[in-house]
Scaffold this motif. Structure first.
Motif, PDB file in Angstrom:
ATOM      1  N   UNK A 102       9.327  -3.791  12.648  1.00 45.44           N
ATOM      2  CA  UNK A 102       9.914  -2.733  13.456  1.00 45.44           C
ATOM      3  C   UNK A 102      10.919  -1.984  12.607  1.00 45.44           C
ATOM      4  N   UNK A 103      11.213  -0.738  13.043  1.00 45.99           N
ATOM      5  CA  UNK A 103      12.280  -0.003  12.374  1.00 45.99           C
ATOM      6  C   UNK A 103      11.822   1.096  11.453  1.00 45.99           C
ATOM      7  N   UNK A 104      10.518   1.272  11.259  1.00 52.71           N
ATOM      8  CA  UNK A 104      10.031   2.353  10.420  1.00 52.71           C
ATOM      9  C   UNK A 104       9.939   3.637  11.247  1.00 52.71           C
ATOM     10  N   UNK A 105      10.144   4.777  10.615  1.00 50.09           N
ATOM     11  CA  UNK A 105       9.967   6.070  11.273  1.00 50.09           C
ATOM     12  C   UNK A 105       9.049   6.940  10.426  1.00 50.09           C
ATOM     13  N   UNK A 106       8.265   7.800  11.128  1.00 52.00           N
ATOM     14  CA  UNK A 106       7.263   8.625  10.458  1.00 52.00           C
ATOM     15  C   UNK A 106       7.338  10.059  10.980  1.00 52.00           C
ATOM     16  N   UNK A 107       6.697  10.954  10.231  1.00 53.00           N
ATOM     17  CA  UNK A 107       6.397  12.316  10.668  1.00 53.00           C
ATOM     18  C   UNK A 107       4.909  12.566  10.443  1.00 53.00           C
ATOM     19  N   UNK A 108       4.354  13.478  11.232  1.00 59.10           N
ATOM     20  CA  UNK A 108       2.945  13.835  11.074  1.00 59.10           C
ATOM     21  C   UNK A 108       2.869  15.300  10.661  1.00 59.10           C
ATOM     22  N   UNK A 109       2.165  15.531   9.560  1.00 58.90           N
ATOM     23  CA  UNK A 109       2.046  16.883   9.014  1.00 58.90           C
ATOM     24  C   UNK A 109       0.571  17.276   8.906  1.00 58.90           C
ATOM     25  N   UNK A 110       0.349  18.588   8.701  1.00 51.48           N
ATOM     26  CA  UNK A 110      -1.005  19.093   8.508  1.00 51.48           C
ATOM     27  C   UNK A 110      -1.261  19.481   7.064  1.00 51.48           C
ATOM     28  N   UNK A 111      -0.214  19.526   6.261  1.00 46.24           N
ATOM     29  CA  UNK A 111      -0.375  19.837   4.838  1.00 46.24           C
ATOM     30  C   UNK A 111      -0.197  18.578   4.007  1.00 46.24           C
ATOM     31  N   UNK A 112      -0.996  18.497   2.942  1.00 48.84           N
ATOM     32  CA  UNK A 112      -1.010  17.269   2.138  1.00 48.84           C
ATOM     33  C   UNK A 112       0.345  16.980   1.507  1.00 48.84           C
ATOM     34  N   UNK A 113       1.057  18.022   1.063  1.00 41.11           N
ATOM     35  CA  UNK A 113       2.354  17.786   0.443  1.00 41.11           C
ATOM     36  C   UNK A 113       3.487  17.704   1.465  1.00 41.11           C
ATOM     37  N   UNK A 115       9.396   8.288   6.828  1.00 41.63           N
ATOM     38  CA  UNK A 115      10.737   8.841   6.631  1.00 41.63           C
ATOM     39  C   UNK A 115      11.735   7.734   6.313  1.00 41.63           C
ATOM     40  N   UNK A 116      11.605   6.625   7.018  1.00 46.45           N
ATOM     41  CA  UNK A 116      12.507   5.492   6.777  1.00 46.45           C
ATOM     42  C   UNK A 116      11.734   4.202   6.939  1.00 46.45           C
ATOM     43  N   UNK A 117      11.966   3.250   6.017  1.00 43.84           N
ATOM     44  CA  UNK A 117      11.312   1.942   6.080  1.00 43.84           C
ATOM     45  C   UNK A 117      12.235   0.949   6.775  1.00 43.84           C
ATOM     46  N   UNK A 118      11.692  -0.171   7.276  1.00 38.51           N
ATOM     47  CA  UNK A 118      12.554  -1.208   7.852  1.00 38.51           C
ATOM     48  C   UNK A 118      13.539  -1.720   6.798  1.00 38.51           C
ATOM     49  N   UNK A 119      14.657  -2.194   7.235  1.00 40.23           N
ATOM     50  CA  UNK A 119      15.665  -2.740   6.313  1.00 40.23           C
ATOM     51  C   UNK A 119      15.041  -3.819   5.433  1.00 40.23           C
ATOM     52  N   UNK A 120      15.338  -3.739   4.114  1.00 44.18           N
ATOM     53  CA  UNK A 120      14.833  -4.740   3.185  1.00 44.18           C
ATOM     54  C   UNK A 120      13.447  -4.441   2.672  1.00 44.18           C
ATOM     55  N   UNK A 164      -3.315  -0.396   9.808  1.00 44.85           N
ATOM     56  CA  UNK A 164      -2.011  -0.968   9.450  1.00 44.85           C
ATOM     57  C   UNK A 164      -1.395  -0.221   8.279  1.00 44.85           C
ATOM     58  N   UNK A 165      -0.094   0.007   8.379  1.00 41.10           N
ATOM     59  CA  UNK A 165       0.682   0.603   7.293  1.00 41.10           C
ATOM     60  C   UNK A 165       1.565  -0.499   6.726  1.00 41.10           C
ATOM     61  N   UNK A 166       1.383  -0.814   5.446  1.00 38.72           N
ATOM     62  CA  UNK A 166       2.047  -1.970   4.830  1.00 38.72           C
ATOM     63  C   UNK A 166       3.311  -1.532   4.092  1.00 38.72           C
ATOM     64  N   UNK A 167       4.414  -2.192   4.381  1.00 34.78           N
ATOM     65  CA  UNK A 167       5.639  -2.062   3.589  1.00 34.78           C
ATOM     66  C   UNK A 167       5.860  -3.355   2.799  1.00 34.78           C
ATOM     67  N   UNK A 168       6.313  -3.207   1.566  1.00 38.53           N
ATOM     68  CA  UNK A 168       6.564  -4.381   0.729  1.00 38.53           C
ATOM     69  C   UNK A 168       8.064  -4.501   0.451  1.00 38.53           C
ATOM     70  N   UNK A 169       8.510  -5.735   0.313  1.00 37.93           N
ATOM     71  CA  UNK A 169       9.930  -5.985   0.053  1.00 37.93           C
ATOM     72  C   UNK A 169      10.127  -6.450  -1.383  1.00 37.93           C
ATOM     73  N   UNK A 170      11.400  -6.531  -1.841  1.00 39.09           N
ATOM     74  CA  UNK A 170      11.704  -7.046  -3.173  1.00 39.09           C
ATOM     75  C   UNK A 170      11.674  -5.956  -4.213  1.00 39.09           C
TER      76      UNK A 170
END
Length: 498
Positions: A329-340, A392-397, A455-461
């Protein structure tokens, strides 16, 4: 002896002449029957509303014994119609001595008026008439007693059957009004505008206005956009009118009336269009159903079969997880129509309905927010297209994704020409209508219906995501280079000190 035989023979012939019956006169011919064939019959999709072909024997046929002289007399069921003050009396002359009937006029207008008055009389008296013995590919009435018949069709027709031509073919030249509908797109996201076009074809004998009734589900009408056209040019405002809610107190949402005077200025087969815009406001599917009330005679209300157009939209579900596939939990996203992702992020509202198992539901909204929070999030009400999910923001850590995730939604269209929803994003299965699943791919890999979840994977470390650890390798190389340089400098200093 010979003379005696001759006398006896003559006496026998005389006796036979006395007792033998006289020669029989010509017996009356057996009653003949005839048939009526309707060529190019009108296709009847809704017989209960439109009515089918029905034959009525208005006049009986009288024949002399030689079957060479004949006349017509009023059929008993129609006596009140053709005599006295009956509506049909103005069309015929009846011989007071023998009751023989002749038509006063056989012009098209006169026969049309006779047809309408006779149909009303049959309806008022509950006369069932004669139904066809065959309906495909031609309409046929067979085994008919000879006489003069009126054949009523969904648009009006008249046929005569007489002794000189017992088998009659009548070519149906009348046209039944028809209605159809199309949208300018097969799918639309919530908040998008869809342009609808209703096509109305004028039939024969417009005995009243055409009243077009349109019902919308998941669509909000733009009343100011309603227009009626013929050959691309707008009809005069006095030729048509519209009603919408709350003025329209009915189950449908839009009612457009084309006046009879306007219809009468155009020949049969003329096409009119009713056009308008509506805004999509529902997920998965929007329905737009139209039908039309009309009359081909002053006494019978008819309705065309309804025609439905469906417009789809689509969805996908994201789940935020770590490298071990545990939910985050804690991730935030935006949805865009342009690749960049240089364009303005799409905005969404958080829906109160549809949320299950901790999934947050987001739907497009002009006054919503760009932030999508996950955990688990479902984005729905989208048109087909390619989107880019930017973290936009990943979960803490945990490390934030460097590259956006590409999400491609490809609509699938019905190619079955026999399906009512041909060329739409829906199909009929077992009598039920369902949306055809789109093809959804995430960074080129397909995901499955019904949730289109990925699934969208976040990695720590120290390891940075989406680089395969190359970033830390660069640090190791840089650090190692500094150590080598330090050792070299130290060795040089020692040499100089010597």
């Amino acid at each position: 002896m010979k003379k005696m035989k001759l006398y006896l023979g003559l006496m026998l012939l005389a006796l036979l002449a006395i007792v033998a019956p006289p020669p029989a006169s010509a017996a009356p011919a057996a009653p003949r029957t005839g048939s009526i064939t309707i060529e190019n019959p009108i296709t009847i999709e809704n017989p209960e509303k439109e009515g089918g072909y029905t034959a009525y024997r208005l006049f009986d046929l009288t024949l002399d014994s030689s079957n060479t002289r004949y006349g017509y007399t009023v059929n008993a069921e129609w006596n009140d119609f053709f005599t006295g003050s009956g509506a049909g009396a103005k069309y015929v002359a009846i011989d007071p001595t023998h009751g023989n009937v002749t038509l006063k006029s056989d012009t098209a207008d006169s026969l049309r008026d006779l047809t309408q008055d006779a149909k009303k009389y049959a309806a008022d008296r509950g006369l069932q008439g004669i139904k066809p013995t065959q309906t495909e590919p031609q309409v046929k009435f067979t085994g008919l007693e000879l006489g003069y018949y009126l054949v009523a069709s969904p648009a009006g027709a008249l046929a005569a059957l007489d002794t000189t031509n017992p088998d009659v073919s009548v070519k149906e030249k009348n046209k039944v009004p028809s209605i159809g509908k199309a949208a300018d797109k097969t799918n639309a996201g919530i908040g998008e505008t869809v342009h609808f076009t209703i096509k109305v074809t004028k039939g024969s004998h417009a005995w009243g206005p055409y009243v077009i009734k349109d019902t919308m589900t998941g669509l909000t009408l733009k009343p100011e956009s309603v227009a009626v056209k013929q050959a691309g040019a707008s009809l005069n405002q006095g030729d048509w009118s519209k009603k919408v809610k709350p003025e329209l107190v009915a189950a449908h949402d839009l009612e457009v009336t084309i006046n009879q005077d306007a219809l009468n200025r155009y020949p049969d087969g003329t096409e009119f269009t009713v056009e308008y815009d509506a805004i999509a406001n529902k997920v998965v599917e929007m329905d737009n159903t139209v039908s039309m009330d009309y009359k081909t005679d002053p006494n019978t209300d008819k309705t065309t079969p309804s025609h439905t157009v469906k417009v789809a939209n689509y969805e996908f579900t994201i789940e935020k997880v770590d490298q071990d596939k545990a939910s985050l939990a804690g991730a935030t996203f935006e949805l865009h129509k342009m690749k960049d992702c240089s364009d303005k992020a799409m905005t969404f509202s958080l829906a109160a309905d549809g949320a299950t198992d901790g999934v947050k539901v987001y739907r497009p909204s002009a006054d919503g927010k760009a932030v999508i929070e996950a955990g688990k999030a479902k984005i729905e009400g989208l048109p087909a297209g390619t989107y880019y999910l930017k973290e936009i923001a990943a979960p803490d850590g945990y490390n934030k994704l460097i590259d956006p995730v590409e999400i491609k939604i490809e609509a699938q269209i019905n190619t079955d020409s026999g399906d009512p929803f041909h060329n739409q994003a829906f199909k009929t299965v077992g009598g039920r209508v369902q949306r055809i699943d789109p093809i959804v791919t995430i960074d080129g890999s397909p995901v499955s219906a019904p949730d289109f979840k990925f699934q969208v994977v976040n990695k720590s470390g120290a390891e940075l995501p989406s680089t395969g650890g190359m970033g830390t390798t660069m640090f190791y190389i840089a650090g190692g280079g500094m150590m080598v340089a330090a050792v070299a400098a130290l060795a040089a200093k020692k040499r100089m000190s010597r």
